[in-house]
Design an enzyme around this catalytic site. Sequence first.
Site, PDB file in Angstrom:
ATOM      1  N   ASN A 155      30.854  23.320  -8.908  1.00 20.19           N
ATOM      2  CA  ASN A 155      31.304  23.635 -10.265  1.00 20.19           C
ATOM      3  C   ASN A 155      31.393  25.122 -10.613  1.00 20.19           C
ATOM      4  O   ASN A 155      32.229  25.517 -11.411  1.00 20.19           O
ATOM      5  CB  ASN A 155      30.464  22.866 -11.300  1.00 20.19           C
ATOM      6  CG  ASN A 155      29.029  23.298 -11.329  1.00 20.19           C
ATOM      7  OD1 ASN A 155      28.487  23.754 -10.325  1.00 20.19           O
ATOM      8  ND2 ASN A 155      28.381  23.162 -12.470  1.00 20.19           N
ATOM      9  N   GLY A 231      22.515  21.458  -7.109  1.00 18.81           N
ATOM     10  CA  GLY A 231      23.329  20.242  -7.026  1.00 18.81           C
ATOM     11  C   GLY A 231      22.691  19.113  -7.803  1.00 18.81           C
ATOM     12  O   GLY A 231      21.885  19.333  -8.714  1.00 18.81           O
ATOM     13  N   SER A 232      23.030  17.902  -7.398  1.00 21.14           N
ATOM     14  CA  SER A 232      22.606  16.727  -8.176  1.00 21.14           C
ATOM     15  C   SER A 232      21.149  16.364  -7.906  1.00 21.14           C
ATOM     16  O   SER A 232      20.582  16.702  -6.854  1.00 21.14           O
ATOM     17  CB  SER A 232      23.504  15.550  -7.821  1.00 21.14           C
ATOM     18  OG  SER A 232      23.379  15.267  -6.438  1.00 21.14           O
ATOM     19  N   GLU A 251      17.832  23.662  -8.162  1.00 21.21           N
ATOM     20  CA  GLU A 251      18.502  23.796  -9.456  1.00 21.21           C
ATOM     21  C   GLU A 251      19.310  22.521  -9.635  1.00 21.21           C
ATOM     22  O   GLU A 251      20.378  22.357  -9.042  1.00 21.21           O
ATOM     23  CB  GLU A 251      19.420  25.032  -9.450  1.00 21.21           C
ATOM     24  CG  GLU A 251      18.689  26.351  -9.233  1.00 21.21           C
ATOM     25  CD  GLU A 251      18.017  26.875 -10.492  1.00 21.21           C
ATOM     26  OE1 GLU A 251      18.341  26.404 -11.596  1.00 21.21           O
ATOM     27  OE2 GLU A 251      17.146  27.752 -10.380  1.00 21.21           O
ATOM     28  N   LEU A 252      18.796  21.611 -10.464  1.00 19.65           N
ATOM     29  CA  LEU A 252      19.378  20.261 -10.528  1.00 19.65           C
ATOM     30  C   LEU A 252      20.067  20.007 -11.874  1.00 19.65           C
ATOM     31  O   LEU A 252      20.433  20.934 -12.577  1.00 19.65           O
ATOM     32  CB  LEU A 252      18.292  19.228 -10.228  1.00 19.65           C
ATOM     33  CG  LEU A 252      17.500  19.484  -8.929  1.00 19.65           C
ATOM     34  CD1 LEU A 252      16.391  18.474  -8.744  1.00 19.65           C
ATOM     35  CD2 LEU A 252      18.416  19.499  -7.720  1.00 19.65           C
ATOM     36  N   CYS A 285      25.944  22.280 -15.597  1.00 17.04           N
ATOM     37  CA  CYS A 285      24.627  21.627 -15.613  1.00 17.04           C
ATOM     38  C   CYS A 285      23.958  21.702 -16.979  1.00 17.04           C
ATOM     39  O   CYS A 285      23.171  20.833 -17.328  1.00 17.04           O
ATOM     40  CB  CYS A 285      23.739  22.240 -14.542  1.00 17.04           C
ATOM     41  SG  CYS A 285      23.618  24.014 -14.696  1.00 17.04           S
ATOM     42  N   GLU A 379      22.646  12.056 -16.676  1.00 16.60           N
ATOM     43  CA  GLU A 379      23.530  13.230 -16.705  1.00 16.60           C
ATOM     44  C   GLU A 379      24.985  12.762 -16.591  1.00 16.60           C
ATOM     45  O   GLU A 379      25.363  12.119 -15.610  1.00 16.60           O
ATOM     46  CB  GLU A 379      23.221  14.184 -15.546  1.00 16.60           C
ATOM     47  CG  GLU A 379      24.143  15.392 -15.557  1.00 16.60           C
ATOM     48  CD  GLU A 379      23.967  16.345 -14.388  1.00 16.60           C
ATOM     49  OE1 GLU A 379      23.846  15.877 -13.249  1.00 16.60           O
ATOM     50  OE2 GLU A 379      23.955  17.557 -14.635  1.00 16.60           O
TER      51      GLU A 379
HETATM   52  N1  LIG Z   1      20.585  23.556 -12.396  1.00 17.19           N
HETATM   53  C1  LIG Z   1      21.627  24.251 -12.001  1.00 17.19           C
HETATM   54  O1  LIG Z   1      21.594  25.476 -11.977  1.00 17.19           O
HETATM   55  C2  LIG Z   1      22.892  23.567 -11.593  1.00 17.19           C
HETATM   56  C3  LIG Z   1      24.050  24.339 -11.507  1.00 17.19           C
HETATM   57  C4  LIG Z   1      25.232  23.710 -11.126  1.00 17.19           C
HETATM   58  C5  LIG Z   1      25.271  22.366 -10.828  1.00 17.19           C
HETATM   59  N2  LIG Z   1      24.132  21.641 -10.921  1.00 17.19           N
HETATM   60  C6  LIG Z   1      24.171  20.204 -10.656  1.00 17.19           C
HETATM   61  O2  LIG Z   1      25.016  19.925  -9.544  1.00 17.19           O
HETATM   62  C7  LIG Z   1      25.611  18.656  -9.672  1.00 17.19           C
HETATM   63  C8  LIG Z   1      27.091  18.743  -9.442  1.00 17.19           C
HETATM   64  O3  LIG Z   1      27.420  19.372  -8.251  1.00 17.19           O
HETATM   65  P1  LIG Z   1      27.844  18.555  -6.935  1.00 17.19           P
HETATM   66  O4  LIG Z   1      28.572  17.320  -7.330  1.00 17.19           O
HETATM   67  O5  LIG Z   1      28.526  19.522  -6.034  1.00 17.19           O
HETATM   68  O6  LIG Z   1      26.417  18.185  -6.387  1.00 17.19           O
HETATM   69  P2  LIG Z   1      25.996  17.413  -5.047  1.00 17.19           P
HETATM   70  O7  LIG Z   1      24.543  17.205  -5.135  1.00 17.19           O
HETATM   71  O8  LIG Z   1      26.866  16.248  -4.804  1.00 17.19           O
HETATM   72  O9  LIG Z   1      26.329  18.467  -3.883  1.00 17.19           O
HETATM   73  C9  LIG Z   1      25.741  19.750  -3.842  1.00 17.19           C
HETATM   74  C10 LIG Z   1      25.710  20.246  -2.399  1.00 17.19           C
HETATM   75  O10 LIG Z   1      24.819  19.416  -1.655  1.00 17.19           O
HETATM   76  C11 LIG Z   1      25.437  19.056  -0.429  1.00 17.19           C
HETATM   77  N3  LIG Z   1      24.848  17.812   0.069  1.00 17.19           N
HETATM   78  C12 LIG Z   1      25.233  16.538  -0.195  1.00 17.19           C
HETATM   79  N4  LIG Z   1      24.443  15.675   0.465  1.00 17.19           N
HETATM   80  C13 LIG Z   1      23.536  16.403   1.160  1.00 17.19           C
HETATM   81  C14 LIG Z   1      22.449  16.083   2.018  1.00 17.19           C
HETATM   82  N5  LIG Z   1      22.146  14.821   2.321  1.00 17.19           N
HETATM   83  N6  LIG Z   1      21.718  17.090   2.524  1.00 17.19           N
HETATM   84  C15 LIG Z   1      21.998  18.379   2.225  1.00 17.19           C
HETATM   85  N7  LIG Z   1      23.028  18.737   1.441  1.00 17.19           N
HETATM   86  C16 LIG Z   1      23.788  17.768   0.896  1.00 17.19           C
HETATM   87  C17 LIG Z   1      26.904  18.978  -0.792  1.00 17.19           C
HETATM   88  O11 LIG Z   1      27.712  19.005   0.356  1.00 17.19           O
HETATM   89  C18 LIG Z   1      27.056  20.192  -1.672  1.00 17.19           C
HETATM   90  O12 LIG Z   1      27.211  21.354  -0.899  1.00 17.19           O
HETATM   91  C19 LIG Z   1      25.271  18.216 -11.089  1.00 17.19           C
HETATM   92  O13 LIG Z   1      24.227  17.296 -11.051  1.00 17.19           O
HETATM   93  C20 LIG Z   1      24.840  19.496 -11.773  1.00 17.19           C
HETATM   94  O14 LIG Z   1      23.979  19.341 -12.858  1.00 17.19           O
HETATM   95  C21 LIG Z   1      22.948  22.213 -11.294  1.00 17.19           C
HETATM   96  O1  LIG Z   2      26.371  24.418 -13.882  1.00 15.49           O
HETATM   97  C1  LIG Z   2      25.363  25.037 -14.169  1.00 15.49           C
HETATM   98  C2  LIG Z   2      25.358  26.482 -14.005  1.00 15.49           C
HETATM   99  O2  LIG Z   2      24.053  26.978 -13.983  1.00 15.49           O
HETATM  100  C3  LIG Z   2      26.185  27.126 -15.032  1.00 15.49           C
HETATM  101  S1  LIG Z   2      26.320  28.786 -14.782  1.00 15.49           S
HETATM  102  O3  LIG Z   2      27.138  29.087 -13.632  1.00 15.49           O
HETATM  103  O4  LIG Z   2      25.023  29.352 -14.526  1.00 15.49           O
HETATM  104  O5  LIG Z   2      26.851  29.322 -16.033  1.00 15.49           O
END
Ligand SMILES: NC(=O)c1ccc[n+]([C@@H]2O[C@H](COP(=O)([O-])OP(=O)(O)OC[C@H]3O[C@@H](n4cnc5c(N)ncnc54)[C@H](O)[C@@H]3O)[C@@H](O)[C@H]2O)c1
Ligand SMILES: O=C[C@H](O)CS(=O)(=O)O
Length: 478
Positions: A155, A231-232, A251-252, A285, A379
């Site tokens: 994202n 990620g998620s 960072e979830l 996020c 979420e």
């Molecule tokens: N807290 C934060 O700062 C923050 C910021 C941005 C996004 N997010 C979260 O990220 C999510 C959306 O992003 P997404 O759809 O790309 O997330 P995702 O968890 O699907 O993927 C994130 C990364 O993890 C990798 N991945 C997937 N399976 C894996 C495994 N088994 N082992 C290791 N790596 C693996 C993916 O290839 C990708 O590079 C949302 O839940 C969002 O809230 C959090």
């Molecule tokens: O998606 C969540 C991110 O933390 C937003 S930002 O890139 O930090 O603004």
Amino acid sequence: MMIIGSIINGKERSETHRETLEVRNPYNQEIVAEIALADKSDMEEAVNNSVKTFETTMKKMPAFERAEILRKAADILEEKAEDFAAIIMQEAGKPIKHSRAEVKRSIQILRFASELSKNITGEVLPMDAALRGENRMGMVKRTPIGPVGAITPFNFPLNLSLHKIAPAIAAGNTVIFKPAEKTPVSAYMLVKLFEEAGLPDGVLNLVLGTGETVGAHLTIHKLVPKITFTGSLAVGKMIRDTAGLKKVTMELGSNSPNLIFEDADLDNAVDKLVMAAFGYSGQVCVSAQRIYVHQSIYEQFLEKFIKATNKLKIGDPREESTDIGPMIDEGAASKTKAWIDEARDQGAKVETGGEQDGTVVSPTILTSVKSDMKVVSDEAFAPLVSVMPFETEEEAIQRTNDSVYGLQAGVFTKDINRAIRVADSLEMGGVWINEASSYRQDNYPYGGVKESGIGREGVKYAIDEMTEMKFIGINLKG
Ligand SMILES: NC(=O)c1ccc[n+]([C@@H]2O[C@H](COP(=O)([O-])OP(=O)(O)OC[C@H]3O[C@@H](n4cnc5c(N)ncnc54)[C@H](O)[C@@H]3O)[C@@H](O)[C@H]2O)c1
Ligand SMILES: O=C[C@H](O)CS(=O)(=O)O
């Protein structure tokens, strides 16, 4: 067709025998590039090379040189800002004005990292404060942790990758970078940019592959002492469960709340919350997913909020005037539509939006929701937000905290005592007053409590998490 591959020790791996994955523009499905996929053996080589480069190169590189490379990288990114914005727009479907904003923040991250790399300090301890401490001197140094595994989401492909890579380099580490499959092109361009800035081969190894193969292999690798993941929640839990004793930063996700009290500046709240809820189609996020409004101003707020939402321009991310573009893929859009329909079937009212056209979901405001509906409790990561009335401050706090998540919240009030009281009571990593939950600067500690994560980013804080404290004591009479 642009075919890109992993870059390990400066060499690209895009041979024709490799399996490939298409990267498509989520708005018009045009092919942006193809990735030559890496496999476990590539990850193995990337890790081994990162270990070697850490020993032979990074351990010897002085701070001023790291600072200079990061500064140059910032300058080059500034020159190439438009190219990076264009590629983020294409691969992530992010409206061009928001893609440009992401690049601007990314330049700043590099500049913060450059400055901080010269200021990684330790401390001298008063050893004689403890029994038997006389004639002893103790110091704490911060030393690089070693090869850092950086796994990033789609994202904010540039900004969130730099939140890991820039502090890691500032601290003197090497990096094995595994970006999201959906947005690998900006990652590839970033690695090339660092090469141009003078970063030696192998300090930043890029591995382009699926999470299940190369991501999982990186996570369990015994030679990687640190994983920093954004990620998620589902993937984060999996990584945490398999990472063993590695240090992890997570960072979830979140279903971020915003509280609007009766004395708030309503126009400010509406203005901030429209973009907080719908910016980048809610795929942020800290996107505003729950809005709690004091009952005395609920109708007034709702009317203004719907009106402002209906003014958003939905369309092609290439257009300068577009506010809302597509979601990342049709699966994400269909899931969002299904959640909205389910909420409607359970008694929620769709005040505006609720439509899906391919990858585009119209900004959706829901009312009459219940706390156990998915649109409230899970979420959404989508352009949907629930607006709910509350009666008392205690109730607003209790309902806000009734979540497995705790990343960032927004509180709108002119009463400073209440603002601080409420901020103190919220189970969150961060609280903004008179700002929406989605607001972030890149220089404060950012991260979640509860299931929103572990640890903090925000360059200085990421450096802390990518360095080890080493104690050195001297017996001065020895
Ligand atoms: N807290 C934060 O700062 C923050 C910021 C941005 C996004 N997010 C979260 O990220 C999510 C959306 O992003 P997404 O759809 O790309 O997330 P995702 O968890 O699907 O993927 C994130 C990364 O993890 C990798 N991945 C997937 N399976 C894996 C495994 N088994 N082992 C290791 N790596 C693996 C993916 O290839 C990708 O590079 C949302 O839940 C969002 O809230 C959090
Ligand atoms: O998606 C969540 C991110 O933390 C937003 S930002 O890139 O930090 O603004």
